[in-house]
Design a protein around this motif. Sequence first.
Motif, mmCIF file in Angstrom:
data_model
loop_
_atom_site.group_PDB
_atom_site.id
_atom_site.type_symbol
_atom_site.label_atom_id
_atom_site.label_comp_id
_atom_site.label_asym_id
_atom_site.label_seq_id
_atom_site.Cartn_x
_atom_site.Cartn_y
_atom_site.Cartn_z
ATOM 1 N N SER A 181 0.848 -1.191 0.000
ATOM 2 C CA SER A 181 0.000 0.000 0.000
ATOM 3 C C SER A 181 0.885 1.242 0.000
ATOM 4 O O SER A 181 2.038 1.191 0.424
ATOM 5 C CB SER A 181 -0.928 0.009 1.222
ATOM 6 O OG SER A 181 -0.159 0.043 2.412
ATOM 7 N N ASN A 183 1.204 5.660 -1.705
ATOM 8 C CA ASN A 183 0.713 6.744 -2.558
ATOM 9 C C ASN A 183 0.881 6.409 -4.036
ATOM 10 O O ASN A 183 1.889 5.835 -4.447
ATOM 11 C CB ASN A 183 1.465 8.038 -2.252
ATOM 12 C CG ASN A 183 1.176 8.558 -0.849
ATOM 13 O OD1 ASN A 183 0.045 8.479 -0.376
ATOM 14 N ND2 ASN A 183 2.188 9.076 -0.179
ATOM 15 N N GLU A 193 -3.766 9.469 -5.009
ATOM 16 C CA GLU A 193 -4.548 8.516 -4.226
ATOM 17 C C GLU A 193 -3.652 7.684 -3.307
ATOM 18 O O GLU A 193 -2.453 7.543 -3.546
ATOM 19 C CB GLU A 193 -5.302 7.553 -5.148
ATOM 20 C CG GLU A 193 -6.395 8.185 -5.988
ATOM 21 C CD GLU A 193 -7.668 8.484 -5.210
ATOM 22 O OE1 GLU A 193 -7.757 8.093 -4.020
ATOM 23 O OE2 GLU A 193 -8.575 9.109 -5.791
ATOM 24 N N ILE A 194 -4.288 7.160 -2.257
ATOM 25 C CA ILE A 194 -3.639 6.131 -1.431
ATOM 26 C C ILE A 194 -4.256 4.810 -1.857
ATOM 27 O O ILE A 194 -5.471 4.633 -1.796
ATOM 28 C CB ILE A 194 -3.858 6.377 0.074
ATOM 29 C CG1 ILE A 194 -3.313 7.743 0.473
ATOM 30 C CG2 ILE A 194 -3.177 5.270 0.884
ATOM 31 C CD1 ILE A 194 -3.626 8.126 1.910
ATOM 32 N N GLY A 196 -4.176 0.443 -1.832
ATOM 33 C CA GLY A 196 -3.754 -0.727 -1.062
ATOM 34 C C GLY A 196 -4.553 -1.949 -1.462
ATOM 35 O O GLY A 196 -5.571 -1.838 -2.164
ATOM 36 N N ASN A 200 -9.450 1.124 3.166
ATOM 37 C CA ASN A 200 -9.362 1.644 4.525
ATOM 38 C C ASN A 200 -9.942 3.057 4.512
ATOM 39 O O ASN A 200 -9.273 4.007 4.115
ATOM 40 C CB ASN A 200 -7.909 1.659 4.997
ATOM 41 C CG ASN A 200 -7.762 2.084 6.449
ATOM 42 O OD1 ASN A 200 -8.595 2.803 6.991
ATOM 43 N ND2 ASN A 200 -6.675 1.652 7.073
ATOM 44 N N GLN A 205 -7.915 5.092 1.946
ATOM 45 C CA GLN A 205 -7.257 4.135 1.042
ATOM 46 C C GLN A 205 -8.276 3.328 0.246
ATOM 47 O O GLN A 205 -9.260 2.840 0.788
ATOM 48 C CB GLN A 205 -6.367 3.186 1.861
ATOM 49 C CG GLN A 205 -5.653 2.125 1.039
ATOM 50 C CD GLN A 205 -4.677 1.331 1.886
ATOM 51 O OE1 GLN A 205 -3.703 1.877 2.390
ATOM 52 N NE2 GLN A 205 -4.927 0.042 2.056
ATOM 53 N N THR A 207 -8.764 0.347 -3.172
ATOM 54 C CA THR A 207 -8.059 -0.795 -3.768
ATOM 55 C C THR A 207 -7.768 -0.610 -5.249
ATOM 56 O O THR A 207 -6.911 -1.294 -5.799
ATOM 57 C CB THR A 207 -8.878 -2.088 -3.584
ATOM 58 O OG1 THR A 207 -10.162 -1.913 -4.204
ATOM 59 C CG2 THR A 207 -9.056 -2.410 -2.107
#
Length: 231
Positions: A181, A183, A193-194, A196, A200, A205, A207
């Motif tokens: 996961s 940035n 975006e974040i 992972g 979350n 976060q 996917t």
Amino acid sequence: MAKKMTDKDGKTYVQVKPWYKRWWIWVIIVIALLIGFGSMGSDDDSSSSSSSSNSSNTTSKTIKNTAKEVTLGAGTYKVGQDIKPGRYTVTATSGSGNFTNKSGSINTILGTDEDDDAGQVTSYTVDLHKGETIKLEGIQSTNFKPTPAKRSYQTTLSAGQWKVGQDIKPGRYEIKATQGSGNLTTSDGDVNEILGTEANSDAGQVTHITTDLSDGQTLDSELQQIQLIKK
């Protein structure tokens, strides 16, 4: 058929038709012309098909890479003095810590093992330019290995900075986190975006994201691995 003729002296002779007045001569000429035109058309089609095929298969570019392999310990280094400018895959060979540069365009955590909680990756691919300063903090030993000069379009990418038009084919993609996961951004700010492998909401976060990637953009991923799926 030849025609018999009698001249004014009473002599008989055979008048032969000129070759260009014989019907079968013209049949042969017409057939020859048709075959010739057909052959030219076939060659043009073949040439066009070959050109089109070559164009569609052009998915790689050879770009000169002046990088030279080196292994460095913790410290601050000048590109052009301590390390040659060029494109590298940077890997922690002992320990873990921060890999950054003075301008802030590089800011990642490297280690010998992937660590999702710390956002740590095992390698980072990047262009290092003459004059910039890089810093290695807490990493006992880091290897800088030149990337191949021939760059081809990829759909599975490790952590690093990837050029659209050289490493990624321009187009619209769904980008999914497949390992780790971190940035995910583009050089022009269109993507920030974040990402992972698990959503979350507290950390913001997700996917996966869907976006257009344009020629000249740089996609910066701090994830261990992402996958690009063409839309």
